[in-house]
Design an enzyme around this catalytic site. Structure first.
Site, mmCIF file in Angstrom:
data_model
loop_
_atom_site.group_PDB
_atom_site.id
_atom_site.type_symbol
_atom_site.label_atom_id
_atom_site.label_comp_id
_atom_site.label_asym_id
_atom_site.label_seq_id
_atom_site.Cartn_x
_atom_site.Cartn_y
_atom_site.Cartn_z
ATOM 1 N N GLN A 14 0.693 -1.330 -0.113
ATOM 2 C CA GLN A 14 -0.072 0.107 0.218
ATOM 3 C C GLN A 14 0.728 1.424 0.128
ATOM 4 O O GLN A 14 0.774 2.197 -0.667
ATOM 5 C CB GLN A 14 -1.012 0.053 1.084
ATOM 6 C CG GLN A 14 -0.464 0.069 2.593
ATOM 7 C CD GLN A 14 -1.588 0.832 3.357
ATOM 8 O OE1 GLN A 14 -2.052 1.472 3.166
ATOM 9 N NE2 GLN A 14 -1.619 0.158 4.717
ATOM 10 N N ASP A 39 13.206 -9.871 -4.025
ATOM 11 C CA ASP A 39 12.877 -10.408 -2.754
ATOM 12 C C ASP A 39 14.040 -10.066 -1.890
ATOM 13 O O ASP A 39 15.258 -10.175 -2.117
ATOM 14 C CB ASP A 39 12.785 -11.801 -2.882
ATOM 15 C CG ASP A 39 12.437 -12.326 -1.670
ATOM 16 O OD1 ASP A 39 12.576 -11.798 -0.407
ATOM 17 O OD2 ASP A 39 11.934 -13.477 -1.527
ATOM 18 N N THR A 65 3.627 -7.822 6.812
ATOM 19 C CA THR A 65 2.820 -6.949 7.680
ATOM 20 C C THR A 65 1.955 -7.524 8.371
ATOM 21 O O THR A 65 0.928 -6.961 9.301
ATOM 22 C CB THR A 65 2.368 -5.413 6.912
ATOM 23 O OG1 THR A 65 1.561 -5.972 5.958
ATOM 24 C CG2 THR A 65 3.538 -4.635 6.602
ATOM 25 N N ASP A 105 5.068 1.553 15.138
ATOM 26 C CA ASP A 105 4.506 1.772 16.292
ATOM 27 C C ASP A 105 4.657 0.579 17.265
ATOM 28 O O ASP A 105 4.475 0.340 18.424
ATOM 29 C CB ASP A 105 3.254 2.472 16.548
ATOM 30 C CG ASP A 105 2.159 1.682 15.787
ATOM 31 O OD1 ASP A 105 2.185 1.255 14.839
ATOM 32 O OD2 ASP A 105 0.866 1.884 16.298
ATOM 33 N N TYR A 129 5.573 -9.772 15.312
ATOM 34 C CA TYR A 129 5.629 -8.942 14.267
ATOM 35 C C TYR A 129 6.565 -7.593 14.821
ATOM 36 O O TYR A 129 7.506 -7.342 14.137
ATOM 37 C CB TYR A 129 4.415 -8.284 13.773
ATOM 38 C CG TYR A 129 4.404 -6.874 12.781
ATOM 39 C CD1 TYR A 129 4.845 -6.977 11.460
ATOM 40 C CD2 TYR A 129 3.917 -5.666 13.429
ATOM 41 C CE1 TYR A 129 4.913 -5.908 10.757
ATOM 42 C CE2 TYR A 129 4.111 -4.734 12.491
ATOM 43 C CZ TYR A 129 4.377 -4.626 11.425
ATOM 44 O OH TYR A 129 4.385 -3.744 10.606
#
Ligand SMILES: NC(=O)c1ccc[n+]([C@@H]2O[C@H](COP(=O)([O-])OP(=O)(O)OC[C@H]3O[C@@H](n4cnc5c(N)ncnc54)[C@H](OP(=O)(O)O)[C@@H]3O)[C@@H](O)[C@H]2O)c1
Length: 301
Positions: A14, A39, A65, A105, A129
């Protein structure tokens, strides 16, 4: 300086798409590479792409993500978010090309009692993550002095799959939506991230020397997931007859998901002081994204 050769990795995501949708500076030549085209976990692929394109600066928006998937596919998450950025930083260092890398964050635990996180606050991720993103940051700091790590939060927009596009789909298909009140962050339009990446790149390319390090960017004001969902419904209302109930819930109502930081608002004074980039209201970004997404759709009321 003449043409600036800017290499973008993760170009199909995105943020990558949002950057490509911007009107780019006339003196840029953008080499944009999707996951399939380069990659970042593949040392040779990165080396060959760099040798071929010869970038003056590299922007990395590639990452794994999907927060819950990172919990179960830890090897893949570690490769994309730690080893890939480490590899990239080493190769950028070897050719003296600055590296701008996006982070999150979610490197913070979010238990700081409602105080926005400063860029130099201690990281303490609560999920895998966040852990891999923290390790990616540390590797970049270790490998390459000429880095900018830009932490952003709750990114949404007209491109790719994100909080906004997922909520629109949920509104279309469900009569009742539960959204949590105990996760608070600063939603960040992907177009604002893209514009910030362009501004930082331009500043560094014309020789800014105090612009390296770690920075924060997020929209204002902070919002709970519920508030964000309600604003999306408001923005979507002119285009749909659907009116699902949007109800408050708690994170504990959804067991089985990776833990999230309860309060991960980013304090953004450093990027304003060093780059002159001010935080923007995320509602403006939401309106812009909706305009793009609803192009060609008739208003229903
Ligand atoms: N989305 C958010 O809410 C959010 C919040 C805070 C920070 N960030 C950070 O912002 C950055 C951009 O995220 P985004 O929102 O644009 O995510 P995104 O839409 O998921 O895009 C990430 C892109 O990276 C690609 N990718 C994954 N592994 C790769 C690899 N090994 N090599 C090359 N490309 C790879 C993905 O391709 P595939 O889809 O083919 O795997 C995808 O196109 C990331 O660093 C992310 O951590 C995002």
């Amino acid at each position: 300086m003449g043409i600036k050769r800017i290499m973008l990795l993760g170009a199909g995501g995105q943020v990558g798409q949002a950057l490509r949708a911007e009107t780019l500076p006339a003196d840029w030549e953008l080499g944009a590479y999707t996951h399939a085209e380069c990659d970042i976990t593949n040392h040779r692929a990165v080396q060959e792409t760099i040798q071929k394109f010869r970038p003056d600066l590299v922007i990395n928006s590639a990452a794994m993500t999907a927060v819950d998937k990172c919990e179960t596919e830890q090897e893949q998450a570690t490769a994309a978010n730690f080893r890939g950025p480490a590899n990239l930083a080493a190769q950028c260092s070897a050719i003296d090309a600055p590296l701008i890398h996006l982070s999150t964050d979610y490197v913070f635990d979010g238990t700081d009692g409602g105080k926005p996180y400063r860029a130099d606050d201690k990281m303490n991720p609560v999920n895998f993550y966040g852990h891999t993103k923290m390790m990616g940051e540390e590797a970049i700091r270790h490998e390459h002095g000429w880095h900018v790590i830009l932490r952003v939060s709750s990114v949404f927009g007209a491109y790719g799959t994100n909080l906004l596009t997922k909520m629109l789909q949920t509104i279309d298909t469900r009569d009742e939506i539960k959204s949590v009140t105990d996760q608070i962050s600063g939603p960040t339009p992907s177009q604002d991230v893209a514009k910030t990446l362009i501004a930082i790149t331009n500043a560094i390319m014309v020789g800014k020397t105090n612009g390296f390090g770690t920075f924060h960017l997020c929209g204002e004001p902070p919002a709970t997931r519920l508030e964000f969902a309600q604003e999306i419904m408001k923005a979507y209302a002119p285009y749909t007859t659907r009116r699902p109930s949007i109800l408050p819930a708690l994170t504990s109502d959804f067991p089985g998901f990776a833990p999230r930081p309860p309060y991960s608002v980013l304090e953004c004074s450093k990027i304003r002081e060093i780059y002159g980039i001010a935080q923007k209201p995320w509602r403006d970004g939401l309106a812009e994204a909706m305009q793009i997404l609803m192009q060609g759709r008739r208003q229903v009321a």
